[in-house]
Design an enzyme around this catalytic site. Sequence first.
Site, mmCIF file in Angstrom:
data_model
loop_
_atom_site.group_PDB
_atom_site.id
_atom_site.type_symbol
_atom_site.label_atom_id
_atom_site.label_comp_id
_atom_site.label_asym_id
_atom_site.label_seq_id
_atom_site.Cartn_x
_atom_site.Cartn_y
_atom_site.Cartn_z
ATOM 1 N N SER A 71 0.813 -1.211 0.000
ATOM 2 C CA SER A 71 0.000 0.000 0.000
ATOM 3 C C SER A 71 0.854 1.271 0.000
ATOM 4 C CB SER A 71 -0.963 -0.040 1.189
ATOM 5 O OG SER A 71 -1.927 0.968 1.102
ATOM 6 N N ASP A 109 9.927 5.530 -10.338
ATOM 7 C CA ASP A 109 9.529 6.145 -11.597
ATOM 8 C C ASP A 109 10.228 7.478 -11.826
ATOM 9 O OD1 ASP A 109 7.911 4.014 -12.063
ATOM 10 O OD2 ASP A 109 6.035 5.147 -12.166
ATOM 11 N N LYS A 133 -0.732 -4.315 -2.958
ATOM 12 C CA LYS A 133 -2.007 -3.795 -2.470
ATOM 13 C C LYS A 133 -2.124 -2.352 -2.954
ATOM 14 C CE LYS A 133 -5.049 -2.068 0.657
ATOM 15 N NZ LYS A 133 -5.348 -0.648 0.944
#
Length: 434
Positions: A305, A316, A330
Amino acid sequence: MHPALPLAGGSSRSPLSRRLLAGLLPLALLALPLSAPAQQTDDDLPVAEIQTFAEVFERIKRAYVEEIDDGELLRNAMRGMLSELDPHSAYLDADEFESLRESTQGEFGGIGIEVGMENGQLTVITPIDDTPASRAGLEARDQILRIDETPTEGLSLQEAVDLMRGDPGSEITLTILRQGESSPREVSLTRENIRTESVKSELLAPGYGYLRISQFQTRTGDQVAEHLRRLERDGALDGLVLDLRNNPGGVLQAAVAVADAFLDEGLIVYTEGRLADTAMRFSATPDTPAPEVPLVVLINGGSASAAEIVAGALQDQRRGVVMGTESFGKGSVQQIMPLGNGEGLKLTTALYFTPGGRSIQAQGIAPDVQVVRGRVEVTENGRGVREADLEGHLGARGAPRESAEQSERLREDYQLGEALNLLKALNVVRQRDR
């Protein structure tokens, strides 16, 4: 054998069943368009299914082996309705709602363990640092077969959590089955009043910091900024290990604040859902405590999460090297909706996406450098004789070597040792490029 009870006809409905139908059917009829087309639209209430629900309710009330309270039966119906959606949506009674509030604030009672359902089996997501669960050696992916004398098969997630909670000082025994082991084991724990500090830090070596986040609570972002200031009191950092292993996640805003501590621009995470207010975008701000320090992010199967949001954003944005093993996956957003009387809903309303558009849900974050858990073993004859082994050798001058305790810790934690080695290599390259 006793004969089967006859099916209830229209005239034999109980008063409760009639009240349900009296309340629900007008709502269903009001939802139908005046022309009553044959094709039902998404906004229409399914009259036949509502009638069936009332019939099932009546039969349970009349024929179940034990008398059951109307309110309990309705709450069970709501629990079932939400539990069938996904593993994270749930109906929360007053106690459960308060328990959720406590966990996000960083204080709750129990053994300090995050659990979930995996293939219908109660499974450890992660033990929380410095709690009975972590000290007992429980690990991510351990299956919990029994809680004391109660088998976990058939229990809901909340029922299992309720069984594991209890008064501080009371004993609990978990029967667990670990991956790769053929037989279960019993683990005895003593419950504590769990107060968790979500952030810890230390220097692994001169100039190289270690920042551990065990979960994302309301104040985690502020705590990270404070720990970064502490680490830099003796000078600028040459590198930092951000440890998100076995971090089960937590508050979304805290994850954004942590990523923002290392990013001075760009997207951190965005969400998409059916409703307009579930589409959100979070970006970094220029006010950043550590925008340039070389960074290695450690993740594993217990990173979930909010931890995956941070790792995905830094990956990224090419802000750091993600190392370890694939994360949990998740990537859904839950909103907490109060219902009154202290109760609430936890409802999945959106999905997380990394800045590059990757969905975290059921995918996880793949590390840039895969390093599995391990321990460096040094045999007695693993190296030749060195100067330091000779009797009466001269002592070293200059900066002291790393402490024996710290070296032992790096030997015990292979992933952490590899992260430190990578940071040192990155620092060598940076110095050559200057």
